[in-house]
Design an enzyme around this catalytic site. Structure first.
Site, mmCIF file in Angstrom:
data_model
loop_
_atom_site.group_PDB
_atom_site.id
_atom_site.type_symbol
_atom_site.label_atom_id
_atom_site.label_comp_id
_atom_site.label_asym_id
_atom_site.label_seq_id
_atom_site.Cartn_x
_atom_site.Cartn_y
_atom_site.Cartn_z
ATOM 1 N N LYS A 180 0.853 -1.189 0.000
ATOM 2 C CA LYS A 180 0.000 0.000 0.000
ATOM 3 C C LYS A 180 0.889 1.239 0.000
ATOM 4 O O LYS A 180 1.435 1.630 1.026
ATOM 5 C CB LYS A 180 -0.931 0.048 1.215
ATOM 6 C CG LYS A 180 -2.002 1.160 1.069
ATOM 7 C CD LYS A 180 -2.547 1.626 2.401
ATOM 8 C CE LYS A 180 -1.618 2.570 3.113
ATOM 9 N NZ LYS A 180 -1.446 3.884 2.412
ATOM 10 N N GLU A 254 9.316 0.926 11.406
ATOM 11 C CA GLU A 254 10.371 1.947 11.298
ATOM 12 C C GLU A 254 9.666 3.288 11.373
ATOM 13 O O GLU A 254 8.952 3.680 10.452
ATOM 14 C CB GLU A 254 11.144 1.762 9.989
ATOM 15 C CG GLU A 254 12.482 2.478 9.981
ATOM 16 C CD GLU A 254 12.370 3.908 9.497
ATOM 17 O OE1 GLU A 254 12.316 4.822 10.350
ATOM 18 O OE2 GLU A 254 12.311 4.101 8.284
ATOM 19 N N CYS A 288 13.362 10.441 8.172
ATOM 20 C CA CYS A 288 13.176 10.168 9.596
ATOM 21 C C CYS A 288 14.475 10.141 10.382
ATOM 22 O O CYS A 288 14.490 10.471 11.568
ATOM 23 C CB CYS A 288 12.422 8.851 9.769
ATOM 24 S SG CYS A 288 13.164 7.492 8.828
ATOM 25 N N GLU A 386 9.511 15.613 16.439
ATOM 26 C CA GLU A 386 9.918 15.472 15.044
ATOM 27 C C GLU A 386 9.167 16.486 14.177
ATOM 28 O O GLU A 386 7.936 16.507 14.175
ATOM 29 C CB GLU A 386 9.642 14.059 14.545
ATOM 30 C CG GLU A 386 10.153 13.818 13.138
ATOM 31 C CD GLU A 386 9.931 12.394 12.675
ATOM 32 O OE1 GLU A 386 10.830 11.850 11.993
ATOM 33 O OE2 GLU A 386 8.861 11.815 12.965
#
Length: 483
Positions: A180, A254, A288, A386
């Site tokens: 996906k 992750e 990331c 973040e």
């Protein structure tokens, strides 16, 4: 520019009419214009794709039963087909998410084929069975087998490279996959499906159904999925982990990061700037593992702040298809709003803005200037959360012990780096950073080594033999003692 449009979905080895008439429209983050569209996947499409993957996996003479060399031959053709489309793959990623084209050519155009060949070689060279003399007189035969049907969910920031962190080991191991892709980056995924079809991947081995969070949740919870591999936000990862936990389903996550670059007092700034850019501001700050906290010794704090400020302010901002562009647009207006909200938060909490903080003077696009904050500590919001944009925080420290303490004082633990003229000194400090990966005087993910995080950065590993093992389960046969 003509748009790139698809009318069908790829699963079961061919193209099919979608279960609904809904469509995903893709806008260029640089021009804000519609550049393409694909069918939006529905639950019925996931059902069909999973059914095709299950049929392919359960076939007693199918993909899972093939010798690794047989699978490698097909995956080599897949790699070759991807390489023939590398330039177009890079272009499509760039026009969808704003990744500078020179970076897309490396990450998106080149890396997938490298990973397919690497994991194929690992499988070919792996021992079939590990024979262990038993403590009770017999022998234990330990072997690895493909885990089954994999549900893979990938984000928009580095879509093809991350796709193949999952696809390459899963396919090499003998698994089948339902992928996906994110709604923001679907055009590259469909091009990849075309390459799979041209390479002759057996029916049902790879299936692609794009959609949003609800579709991803449906895939994760599907009863015929054996393993989930997800890359994305920590919040989404928690939800996926809860579902997989209830179902006792293996999962690799992750997730986010807030990594620290520790600049030691002997760092050579002149030779470090190019590598520091790659570790801190690459892909417009939308990776990331980027080291968005820069820790600098007080004895050289002003010098390091000035150097990083000069670096950020010198980066060319503009059309991501221009090879000289270093900073392209953010992926969406929503992402730009999020980043600008953090910049406002940094100002309101008293951090000193040394460069950036606004939008460049461009006619269109979701751009944010590379932004550097100084005179803040590790409690500031922009040092804790973040941001996923080109925003750096330069934080002072007194000695190595305090630098290590600041680096480890984070809910995340994905990347990081240590910078010094003394590699041995830097390596010793890097070994104490509580993070899944740390670089010395640079940061890059090498295919041979495991990549992944601890704490809120996820669980499990990709790349390396460990990345292959994530798509296998262990099987033991106990032989009796010899007469």
């Amino acid at each position: 520019m003509s748009t790139i449009d698809y009318s069908e979905l790829y699963y079961g080895g061919t193209w099919h009419q979608p279960a609904s008439s809904n469509r995903i429209e893709v806008r260029s983050p640089a021009t804000e214009e519609i550049i393409g569209s694909v069918p939006a996947g529905a639950s019925g499409d996931i059902d069909s794709a999973v059914s095709a993957a299950r049929l392919a996996f359960d076939d007693p003479n199918g993909w899972a039963s093939w010798h690794p060399k047989q699978r490698a031959e097909v995956l080599e053709r897949f790699a070759t087909e991807l390489e023939s489309r590398a330039a177009e793959t890079a272009r499509r990623v760039t026009i969808q998410n704003g990744m500078p084209i020179w970076l897309a050519e490396q990450f998106e155009g080149g890396f997938p084929a490298v990973l397919l060949r690497y994991f194929s070689d690992l499988m070919i060279n792996a021992a079939d069975v590990d024979s262990r003399p038993g403590m009770l007189g017999g022998t234990a035969l330990v072997s690895r087998h493909p885990v089954g049907v994999v549900g893979a969910i990938v984000p928009w920031n580095v879509p093809q490279a991350i796709t193949f962190l999952k696809l390459a080991p899963a396919l090499a191991a003998g698994c089948t996959v339902v992928l996906k892709p994110a709604e923001e980056t679907v055009l590259d995924a469909f091009l990849m499906a075309e390459a799979a079809l041209a390479a002759g991947l057996p029916d049902g081995v790879l299936n692609v159904v794009p959609g949003g969070r609800e579709l991803g949740a449906y895939l994760v919870a599907h009863p015929d999925i054996d393993k989930v591999s997800f890359t994305g936000s920590t919040a989404a990862g928690r939800t996926i982990a809860e579902t997989c936990g209830r179902m006792l389903r293996p999962v690799t996550l992750e997730l986010g990061g807030k990594s620290a670059a520790i600049m030691l007092d002997d760092v050579d700034l002149n030779s470090s700037m190019e590598s520091l850019f790659a570790a801190t501001l690459l892909n417009n700050g939308q990776i990331c593992w980027l080291n968005t906290r820069v820790l600098a010794p007080r004895t050289r704090y002003d010098e390091i702040v000035d150097a990083i400020t000069a670096l950020a302010s010198s980066l060319e901002i503009g059309d991501p298809l221009n090879p000289s562009t270093k900073i392209g647009p953010l992926v969406s207006s929503r992402q730009r709003d999020r980043v600008e909200g953090y910049i406002a938060k940094g100002k309101s909490e008293g951090a000193r803005l040394t460069t950036g903080g606004g939008r460049p003077s461009l006619a269109s696009g979701w751009f944010v200037e590379p932004t550097v904050f100084a005179d803040l500590d590790n409690t500031a919001t922009i040092a804790r959360e973040e941001i996923f944009g080109p925003v750096l925080s330069v934080i002072p420290f007194d000695d190595e012990a305090q630098a290590l303490s600041i680096a480890n004082d984070s809910e995340y633990g994905l990347g990081g780096s240590v910078w010094s003229a003394d590699v041995e000194r830097a390596s010793a400090l890097a070994s104490k950073v509580r993070s899944g990966t740390v670089g010395v005087n640079h940061y890059s993910n090498d295919p041979v080594a495991p990549f992944g995080g601890i704490k809120n950065s996820g669980m499990g590993r990709e790349l390396g033999p460990e990345g292959l093992h994530a798509f296998q389960h262990l099987h033991t046969v106990y032989l009796p003692p010899a007469n």
